[in-house]
Motif scaffolding. Structure first.
Motif, PDB file in Angstrom:
ATOM      1  N   ALA A  19      -5.867   6.181 -14.991  1.00 17.08           N
ATOM      2  CA  ALA A  19      -6.864   6.897 -15.804  1.00 17.08           C
ATOM      3  C   ALA A  19      -8.267   6.397 -15.480  1.00 17.08           C
ATOM      4  O   ALA A  19      -9.208   7.190 -15.335  1.00 17.08           O
ATOM      5  CB  ALA A  19      -6.557   6.712 -17.288  1.00 17.08           C
ATOM      6  N   GLU A  20      -8.414   5.071 -15.360  1.00 23.57           N
ATOM      7  CA  GLU A  20      -9.728   4.500 -15.009  1.00 23.57           C
ATOM      8  C   GLU A  20     -10.175   4.971 -13.630  1.00 23.57           C
ATOM      9  O   GLU A  20     -11.347   5.296 -13.416  1.00 23.57           O
ATOM     10  CB  GLU A  20      -9.675   2.963 -15.011  1.00 23.57           C
ATOM     11  N   ALA A  21      -9.221   5.013 -12.690  1.00 26.34           N
ATOM     12  CA  ALA A  21      -9.549   5.404 -11.319  1.00 26.34           C
ATOM     13  C   ALA A  21      -9.975   6.870 -11.267  1.00 26.34           C
ATOM     14  O   ALA A  21     -10.862   7.242 -10.501  1.00 26.34           O
ATOM     15  CB  ALA A  21      -8.355   5.165 -10.403  1.00 26.34           C
ATOM     16  N   ALA A  22      -9.321   7.692 -12.094  1.00 25.27           N
ATOM     17  CA  ALA A  22      -9.607   9.133 -12.081  1.00 25.27           C
ATOM     18  C   ALA A  22     -10.949   9.440 -12.744  1.00 25.27           C
ATOM     19  O   ALA A  22     -11.563  10.479 -12.489  1.00 25.27           O
ATOM     20  CB  ALA A  22      -8.478   9.891 -12.779  1.00 25.27           C
ATOM     21  N   ALA A  23     -11.412   8.514 -13.593  1.00 25.43           N
ATOM     22  CA  ALA A  23     -12.621   8.784 -14.391  1.00 25.43           C
ATOM     23  C   ALA A  23     -13.914   8.589 -13.597  1.00 25.43           C
ATOM     24  O   ALA A  23     -14.940   9.180 -13.928  1.00 25.43           O
ATOM     25  CB  ALA A  23     -12.646   7.869 -15.612  1.00 25.43           C
ATOM     26  N   GLY A  24     -13.867   7.758 -12.537  1.00 25.97           N
ATOM     27  CA  GLY A  24     -15.106   7.485 -11.796  1.00 25.97           C
ATOM     28  C   GLY A  24     -14.927   7.768 -10.317  1.00 25.97           C
ATOM     29  O   GLY A  24     -14.158   8.652  -9.932  1.00 25.97           O
ATOM     30  N   VAL A  25     -15.668   7.017  -9.514  1.00 30.30           N
ATOM     31  CA  VAL A  25     -15.527   7.100  -8.068  1.00 30.30           C
ATOM     32  C   VAL A  25     -14.128   6.590  -7.689  1.00 30.30           C
ATOM     33  O   VAL A  25     -13.599   5.707  -8.358  1.00 30.30           O
ATOM     34  CB  VAL A  25     -16.637   6.254  -7.397  1.00 30.30           C
ATOM     35  N   GLN A  26     -13.519   7.201  -6.649  1.00 30.07           N
ATOM     36  CA  GLN A  26     -12.178   6.723  -6.282  1.00 30.07           C
ATOM     37  C   GLN A  26     -12.256   5.295  -5.736  1.00 30.07           C
ATOM     38  O   GLN A  26     -12.963   5.020  -4.771  1.00 30.07           O
ATOM     39  CB  GLN A  26     -11.517   7.614  -5.217  1.00 30.07           C
ATOM     40  N   PRO A  27     -11.510   4.372  -6.367  1.00 26.90           N
ATOM     41  CA  PRO A  27     -11.526   2.990  -5.890  1.00 26.90           C
ATOM     42  C   PRO A  27     -10.826   2.880  -4.535  1.00 26.90           C
ATOM     43  O   PRO A  27      -9.883   3.620  -4.252  1.00 26.90           O
ATOM     44  CB  PRO A  27     -10.744   2.231  -6.966  1.00 26.90           C
ATOM     45  N   ARG A  28     -11.319   1.965  -3.732  1.00 25.91           N
ATOM     46  CA  ARG A  28     -10.713   1.733  -2.416  1.00 25.91           C
ATOM     47  C   ARG A  28     -10.463   0.240  -2.234  1.00 25.91           C
ATOM     48  O   ARG A  28     -11.371  -0.580  -2.402  1.00 25.91           O
ATOM     49  CB  ARG A  28     -11.632   2.240  -1.313  1.00 25.91           C
ATOM     50  N   LEU A  29      -9.217  -0.074  -1.884  1.00 25.05           N
ATOM     51  CA  LEU A  29      -8.801  -1.450  -1.639  1.00 25.05           C
ATOM     52  C   LEU A  29      -8.569  -1.626  -0.143  1.00 25.05           C
ATOM     53  O   LEU A  29      -7.920  -0.780   0.478  1.00 25.05           O
ATOM     54  CB  LEU A  29      -7.499  -1.743  -2.403  1.00 25.05           C
ATOM     55  N   ALA A  30      -9.105  -2.674   0.426  1.00 25.30           N
ATOM     56  CA  ALA A  30      -8.811  -3.004   1.828  1.00 25.30           C
ATOM     57  C   ALA A  30      -8.007  -4.297   1.868  1.00 25.30           C
ATOM     58  O   ALA A  30      -8.377  -5.275   1.221  1.00 25.30           O
ATOM     59  CB  ALA A  30     -10.102  -3.164   2.620  1.00 25.30           C
ATOM     60  N   VAL A  31      -6.883  -4.253   2.596  1.00 20.94           N
ATOM     61  CA  VAL A  31      -6.030  -5.429   2.736  1.00 20.94           C
ATOM     62  C   VAL A  31      -6.042  -5.861   4.197  1.00 20.94           C
ATOM     63  O   VAL A  31      -5.637  -5.088   5.076  1.00 20.94           O
ATOM     64  CB  VAL A  31      -4.578  -5.122   2.292  1.00 20.94           C
ATOM     65  N   VAL A  32      -6.545  -7.063   4.451  1.00 18.20           N
ATOM     66  CA  VAL A  32      -6.600  -7.576   5.820  1.00 18.20           C
ATOM     67  C   VAL A  32      -5.342  -8.388   6.088  1.00 18.20           C
ATOM     68  O   VAL A  32      -5.000  -9.300   5.327  1.00 18.20           O
ATOM     69  CB  VAL A  32      -7.868  -8.424   6.037  1.00 18.20           C
ATOM     70  N   VAL A  33      -4.655  -8.041   7.169  1.00 20.68           N
ATOM     71  CA  VAL A  33      -3.361  -8.638   7.509  1.00 20.68           C
ATOM     72  C   VAL A  33      -3.448  -9.215   8.920  1.00 20.68           C
ATOM     73  O   VAL A  33      -4.047  -8.591   9.803  1.00 20.68           O
ATOM     74  CB  VAL A  33      -2.252  -7.559   7.456  1.00 20.68           C
ATOM     75  N   ALA A  34      -2.878 -10.402   9.103  1.00 18.68           N
ATOM     76  CA  ALA A  34      -2.847 -11.000  10.445  1.00 18.68           C
ATOM     77  C   ALA A  34      -1.556 -11.796  10.590  1.00 18.68           C
ATOM     78  O   ALA A  34      -1.561 -13.003  10.823  1.00 18.68           O
ATOM     79  CB  ALA A  34      -4.068 -11.887  10.673  1.00 18.68           C
ATOM     80  N   THR A  35      -0.451 -11.098  10.415  1.00 16.20           N
ATOM     81  CA  THR A  35       0.847 -11.774  10.445  1.00 16.20           C
ATOM     82  C   THR A  35       1.935 -10.796  10.886  1.00 16.20           C
ATOM     83  O   THR A  35       1.754  -9.575  10.776  1.00 16.20           O
ATOM     84  CB  THR A  35       1.213 -12.322   9.048  1.00 16.20           C
ATOM     85  N   ALA A  36       3.023 -11.352  11.365  1.00 16.05           N
ATOM     86  CA  ALA A  36       4.203 -10.523  11.656  1.00 16.05           C
ATOM     87  C   ALA A  36       5.304 -10.828  10.648  1.00 16.05           C
ATOM     88  O   ALA A  36       6.426 -10.343  10.772  1.00 16.05           O
ATOM     89  CB  ALA A  36       4.694 -10.806  13.080  1.00 16.05           C
ATOM     90  N   ASP A  37       4.964 -11.627   9.628  1.00 18.50           N
ATOM     91  CA  ASP A  37       5.950 -12.040   8.629  1.00 18.50           C
ATOM     92  C   ASP A  37       6.468 -10.816   7.867  1.00 18.50           C
ATOM     93  O   ASP A  37       5.694 -10.091   7.233  1.00 18.50           O
ATOM     94  CB  ASP A  37       5.292 -13.032   7.671  1.00 18.50           C
ATOM     95  N   GLU A  38       7.777 -10.619   7.922  1.00 18.24           N
ATOM     96  CA  GLU A  38       8.371  -9.383   7.390  1.00 18.24           C
ATOM     97  C   GLU A  38       8.169  -9.261   5.871  1.00 18.24           C
ATOM     98  O   GLU A  38       7.828  -8.205   5.355  1.00 18.24           O
ATOM     99  CB  GLU A  38       9.858  -9.341   7.743  1.00 18.24           C
ATOM    100  N   ALA A  39       8.378 -10.377   5.140  1.00 20.37           N
ATOM    101  CA  ALA A  39       8.252 -10.334   3.680  1.00 20.37           C
ATOM    102  C   ALA A  39       6.814  -9.987   3.288  1.00 20.37           C
ATOM    103  O   ALA A  39       6.569  -9.221   2.343  1.00 20.37           O
ATOM    104  CB  ALA A  39       8.644 -11.684   3.080  1.00 20.37           C
ATOM    105  N   SER A  40       5.868 -10.531   4.054  1.00 21.12           N
ATOM    106  CA  SER A  40       4.462 -10.290   3.777  1.00 21.12           C
ATOM    107  C   SER A  40       4.105  -8.824   4.044  1.00 21.12           C
ATOM    108  O   SER A  40       3.422  -8.180   3.237  1.00 21.12           O
ATOM    109  CB  SER A  40       3.625 -11.232   4.651  1.00 21.12           C
ATOM    110  N   LEU A  41       4.593  -8.316   5.151  1.00 16.90           N
ATOM    111  CA  LEU A  41       4.318  -6.912   5.487  1.00 16.90           C
ATOM    112  C   LEU A  41       4.977  -5.978   4.468  1.00 16.90           C
ATOM    113  O   LEU A  41       4.419  -4.934   4.107  1.00 16.90           O
ATOM    114  CB  LEU A  41       4.788  -6.603   6.914  1.00 16.90           C
TER     115      LEU A  41
END
Lengths: 275, 275
Positions: A19-41
């Motif tokens: 509801a909060e996200a729909a009320a304003g500008v669309q929020p954007r999350l960036a996730v930086v990844v530098a691993t091949a670890d399966e559980a993490s991915l």
């Protein structure tokens, strides 16, 4: 014994976040990844999926397991400066030679939705506004949801990591609990933990907490997410043994985990609407 | 019982600091003051005098008790940018409406010799290089000087202030103690403190810690500096009562205090020679 599940709470947080996200500008999350670890991915994919469900854009920036620390720092600095990005997190593990604590200093504190920048931790400790790490915040949210009293009570945190144990200690102190932090060097762990009215296990060791570690009637929160041989997850608490002693206990999976993801998204939606 | 005086240690730190100060560029400490509080002004004068004795320049920038928060922030920003200034501290108390935690964010972390910037606290908690608050560092220095073992032992800190209790908890955790933080909302304080092998009183309440609060043989460090009616200082610990129970105890004055001032100067000398 009461099982403190996180699913209902997570669903409620997600609905509110949507509801909060729909009320304003669309929020954007960036996730930086530098691993091949399966559980993490796997975890990163689950964040992206949950984000989509809450109306939050999620960019996974995969630098690969061979990324150099400088390259990770530059990527975090670029995304920190990008006005299209509201939330920014650096997924661990990182390549050898890269320090999560040092790199996280490149995350703009206003976008630091997983509370990884040391400045966020310092602000949290000093009682100033900051995003706490989502996992630490999830422990508090679960305790609140299940109406566990904290003021004046003895809380014991097992684990002193920068991402869970230490920030959680500050959150509990801020709620007026008397807080003890234990760790691998603690002598007679059971003697200390069995004094807890609220016990949080965040050591990352499967089955570390047994019946002898828990006072009768204590509230036990299990932050552990240890991989099992069959590809599942198990906590730091021996659920079966401890369920015979504790007053309340979170399951793994289905306890802290879903609330953590939901709060990461809530933090992102709030970061998109900071004044 | 052993009395853990701080005078010899403080003298040794001052001598070493004087040698460090003489070896390179003359270190310069700036102390920003905005109070008419007599005890506070006395402390600032004692810092200036000790600085002179160690070959460190000390500028007291007195803005007066009517200073506006913006004016304090601008002064801190100006001194942070001044290459002639190596160490910078903001003396408390501050005028009504001014928050030490918020203002301290204007202190360059490389000059933050009293560890007041929330970034310094966060870096300390995250295990990254940072100047700890001089008082918290003094407690550790005293324990080390008197060869008090910390690893695996139970340490209890009474007081959860941002300037002493919280950073001290991190310093003790870093040394592998099992750490409990108590405060005014702790129920049955004596039950908790009497489990301590190392007990640190930093609550700011004269005589708070009596014999019943202390385990036989415990090491007790008194951080309290409470004014007495006759113009002197008294600690948080009832010295006479506790000296019959503790294994070791710091006096007030003459314990933590002189070491704090000496470490503030050491930090300034080191800040002048950061790479």
């Amino acid at each position: 014994m009461k099982t403190l599940t996180g699913k209902d709470l997570a669903a409620a947080i997600r609905a509110q976040t949507q509801a909060e996200a729909a009320a304003g500008v669309q929020p954007r999350l960036a996730v930086v990844v530098a691993t091949a670890d399966e559980a993490s991915l796997w975890y990163v994919r689950s964040i992206a999926k949950a984000a989509a469900g809450a109306g939050i854009a999620c960019d996974v920036v995969d630098l690969g397991p061979g990324a150099a620390p400088d390259q990770i720092a530059e990527t975090l600095a670029r995304l920190s400066a990008d006005p299209q990005v509201h939330g920014l997190m650096l997924q661990t593990p990182l390549p050898p030679g890269a320090s999560a604590q040092e790199l996280a200093a490149a995350i703009d504190p206003r976008k630091d939705v997983d509370g990884a920048n040391p400045l966020s931790l310092g602000r949290l400790a000093a009682g100033l506004p900051a995003f706490p790490p989502a996992t630490a915040a999830a422990v508090l949210a679960l305790l609140d949801h299940h109406e566990v009293e904290l003021a004046g009570r003895r809380a014991v945190v097992v684990g002193r990591s920068t991402v869970v144990g230490k920030p959680l200690a500050h959150l509990l102190l801020d709620r007026h609990a008397t807080v003890t932090v234990c760790h691998s060097r603690t002598r007679d762990l059971a003697a200390v933990t069995s004094q807890a009215e609220v016990l949080v296990a965040a050591a990352g060791r499967a089955g570390l907490i047994g019946a002898a570690h828990v006072a009768a009637g204590a509230v036990v929160i299990d932050v552990g997410t240890n991989p099992t041989d069959d590809g599942g997850l198990t906590g730091d608490v021996d659920f079966e043994a401890v369920s015979g002693v504790a007053g309340a206990l979170t399951p793994v999976p289905g306890g802290v985990g879903p609330v953590t993801t939901a709060l990461l998204l809530r933090h992102t939606a709030r970061a998109a609407n900071l004044p």
